[in-house]
Enzyme design. Sequence first.
Site, PDB file in Angstrom:
ATOM      1  N   ASP A  38       0.814  -1.219   0.000  1.00 20.47           N
ATOM      2  CA  ASP A  38       0.000   0.000   0.000  1.00 20.47           C
ATOM      3  C   ASP A  38       0.848   1.269   0.000  1.00 20.47           C
ATOM      4  OD1 ASP A  38       0.991  -0.343   2.495  1.00 20.47           O
ATOM      5  OD2 ASP A  38      -0.889   0.065   3.556  1.00 20.47           O
ATOM      6  N   HIS A 242      22.825   4.972 -18.959  1.00 23.63           N
ATOM      7  CA  HIS A 242      21.826   5.225 -17.916  1.00 23.63           C
ATOM      8  C   HIS A 242      22.065   4.331 -16.691  1.00 23.63           C
ATOM      9  CE1 HIS A 242      18.957   7.230 -21.003  1.00 23.63           C
ATOM     10  NE2 HIS A 242      19.869   8.048 -20.533  1.00 23.63           N
ATOM     11  N   ASP A 259      25.814  12.294 -13.425  1.00 24.58           N
ATOM     12  CA  ASP A 259      24.790  13.014 -14.182  1.00 24.58           C
ATOM     13  C   ASP A 259      23.613  13.177 -13.232  1.00 24.58           C
ATOM     14  OD1 ASP A 259      22.787  13.894 -15.872  1.00 24.58           O
ATOM     15  OD2 ASP A 259      23.252  12.472 -17.472  1.00 24.58           O
ATOM     16  N   ASP A 270      20.128  19.750 -15.239  1.00 25.68           N
ATOM     17  CA  ASP A 270      20.647  18.504 -15.830  1.00 25.68           C
ATOM     18  C   ASP A 270      22.142  18.711 -16.111  1.00 25.68           C
ATOM     19  OD1 ASP A 270      21.043  16.122 -17.128  1.00 25.68           O
ATOM     20  OD2 ASP A 270      19.824  16.605 -18.885  1.00 25.68           O
ATOM     21  N   HIS A 349      25.140   9.021 -28.380  1.00 28.36           N
ATOM     22  CA  HIS A 349      23.928   9.817 -28.110  1.00 28.36           C
ATOM     23  C   HIS A 349      24.064  11.170 -28.776  1.00 28.36           C
ATOM     24  CE1 HIS A 349      26.115  12.186 -25.067  1.00 28.36           C
ATOM     25  NE2 HIS A 349      26.587  11.055 -24.577  1.00 28.36           N
ATOM     26  N   HIS A 353      19.366  18.143 -25.690  1.00 27.16           N
ATOM     27  CA  HIS A 353      17.910  18.034 -25.784  1.00 27.16           C
ATOM     28  C   HIS A 353      17.316  19.279 -25.160  1.00 27.16           C
ATOM     29  CE1 HIS A 353      18.117  16.931 -21.488  1.00 27.16           C
ATOM     30  NE2 HIS A 353      19.119  16.139 -21.831  1.00 27.16           N
ATOM     31  N   HIS A 360      13.905  15.685 -20.448  1.00 23.78           N
ATOM     32  CA  HIS A 360      13.887  15.671 -21.913  1.00 23.78           C
ATOM     33  C   HIS A 360      12.604  16.386 -22.275  1.00 23.78           C
ATOM     34  CE1 HIS A 360      16.655  11.881 -21.869  1.00 23.78           C
ATOM     35  NE2 HIS A 360      17.263  12.988 -21.542  1.00 23.78           N
ATOM     36  N   GLU A 383      25.858  18.324 -24.188  1.00 23.47           N
ATOM     37  CA  GLU A 383      26.417  17.204 -23.439  1.00 23.47           C
ATOM     38  C   GLU A 383      27.129  16.163 -24.297  1.00 23.47           C
ATOM     39  OE1 GLU A 383      23.397  14.428 -21.897  1.00 23.47           O
ATOM     40  OE2 GLU A 383      21.882  15.884 -22.487  1.00 23.47           O
ATOM     41  N   TYR A 387      32.871   7.351 -24.815  1.00 25.40           N
ATOM     42  CA  TYR A 387      32.798   6.159 -23.971  1.00 25.40           C
ATOM     43  C   TYR A 387      33.558   5.039 -24.677  1.00 25.40           C
ATOM     44  CZ  TYR A 387      28.918   9.209 -22.835  1.00 25.40           C
ATOM     45  OH  TYR A 387      28.161  10.326 -22.538  1.00 25.40           O
ATOM     46  N   ARG A 405      31.456  12.374 -19.938  1.00 28.42           N
ATOM     47  CA  ARG A 405      30.445  13.280 -20.499  1.00 28.42           C
ATOM     48  C   ARG A 405      30.545  14.584 -19.724  1.00 28.42           C
ATOM     49  NH1 ARG A 405      26.539  10.176 -20.368  1.00 28.42           N
ATOM     50  NH2 ARG A 405      25.318  10.693 -18.520  1.00 28.42           N
ATOM     51  N   GLU A 407      28.210  18.037 -19.304  1.00 27.36           N
ATOM     52  CA  GLU A 407      26.874  18.536 -19.663  1.00 27.36           C
ATOM     53  C   GLU A 407      26.543  19.817 -18.921  1.00 27.36           C
ATOM     54  OE1 GLU A 407      23.607  15.925 -18.479  1.00 27.36           O
ATOM     55  OE2 GLU A 407      22.299  16.886 -19.962  1.00 27.36           O
TER      56      GLU A 407
HETATM   57  N1  GLY Z   1      20.174  12.840 -17.544  1.00 29.91           N
HETATM   58  C1  GLY Z   1      19.630  12.552 -18.795  1.00 29.91           C
HETATM   59  C2  GLY Z   1      20.280  13.292 -19.849  1.00 29.91           C
HETATM   60  O1  GLY Z   1      21.307  13.886 -19.625  1.00 29.91           O
HETATM   61  O2  GLY Z   1      19.801  13.373 -20.935  1.00 29.91           O
HETATM   62 MN    MN Z   2      20.752  15.743 -20.556  1.00 30.94          MN
HETATM   63 MN    MN Z   3      22.088  14.551 -17.848  1.00 30.32          MN
END
Ligand code: GLY
Ligand code: MN
Ligand code: MN
Length: 438
Positions: A38, A242, A259, A270, A349, A353, A360, A383, A387, A405, A407
């Site tokens: 619950d 991820h 991240d 982000d 990637h 975004h 996103h 970003e 890798y 990365r 960002e």
């Molecule tokens: N944390 C997700 C991205 O950087 O797109």
């Molecule tokens: Mn991002």
């Molecule tokens: Mn991110």
Amino acid sequence: MKLSQAVFAERRQRLMQKMTANSLAIIPAAQMQSRNSDVEYPFRQDSDFYYLTGFNEPDAVLLLLPERDAGNTVMFCRNRDPLMEIWNGYRAGPEGVEAEYGMAEGHPVEQIDELLPQLLDGVERIYYAIGQDEQLDQQIRHWLNLIRGQARQGAVAPSELVMLDHLLHEMRLFKQPEEQDLMRRAGEISAQGHIRAMQYCRPGVYEYQLEAEILHYFMQQGCRQPAYSSIVGGGANACVLHYIENSEPLMEGDLVLIDAGCELDYYAGDITRTFPVSGRFSPEQKALYELVLQAQLHCIEMIRPGVLWNAVHEASVQVLTEGLVALGLLQGEVAELIEQGAYRDFYMHRAGHWLGMDVHDVGDYKVDDEWRPLEPGMVMTVEPGLYVAADNQAVEPRWRGIGIRIEDDVLITPEGCEVLTAAVPKHVADIEALMAAQ
Ligand code: GLY
Ligand code: MN
Ligand code: MN
């Protein structure tokens, strides 16, 4: 920091001006989600619904009826209930949504089946994001059938069902000054959280402990939840894009990629930073890091109104491919390698975004099948990353298992852009100095 009701009211009016004559929009709230037994997940309002109401309860439906004389905003919501409120917290109730949330009419959600067919009678077009709320999809079909069944009594059912997304998401894509202030603050809080993690980091600390440092800071600043599950990956875990297990100890000699971003009054930060666990980069780590940083700085440098969305990504591909060739991780002609997509083994990637209420965020990236130009008020991430898989046999062993990365969040301004997350260091010397100061 909270947006005032005047902001939400103005958005509703602006959306209604874009709707066609004799139409009605139906926008449902999010539902509570069961976690186990619950126990429920913390409630997070649907972004579209919150954008138009500032109302933070489940089991509600907003109607916009641009030309209704009796009032053009109607909300169905939970009734007040003293017993339920003792257990589960305050409810505004239909009276509250009128008095506090600016609705022309509030009604108990139990009455929606009775009142909606009346409100739909004679409406030509319904704006509704079909396919997101199965129960409401079925209810709408039921209401339409009810009206059709009364055609001989003169009832006229709507003839068009149109996705609301386009109108609403185009509005959400352009951040108003109040939203820009919130996002500046979300960027600043996210940046300070990252600094805290950098300061805490040392070999033997677990990934989840860095996550805890960041979440502690976010919550201290009034952000009850991050904008998305934080990623803290040491060593080769950074190559899992991820990775959210965050369960392993950090090793001397490895990098760690974080991240993480806060959510402040429904607006996301982000940020990604990658730094050495023990405070100093190895030569290989530094070479790849400097390359990613070069790509990121180059992208930020070029961002201004008129630049096409995809040009930023293409620029990152150009810089990274040139650098991979220079370092010997790719062999061949840069133009051909780009053509073949050879960089995708290392950079799988996109460069960014839209960012806003959703990490996103909504908004089209193409208009009329063409990449859209950047415009003032848009917020995007930048970003790029590299890798090198731990089992990549095509490169020398010394490069393997490195994931990087970098960002930042960027607001497009009339002159260029503003980096909202600039407070957290990203130059090698600045990171090493910050970590050495501990
Ligand atoms: N944390 C997700 C991205 O950087 O797109
Ligand atoms: Mn991002
Ligand atoms: Mn991110």
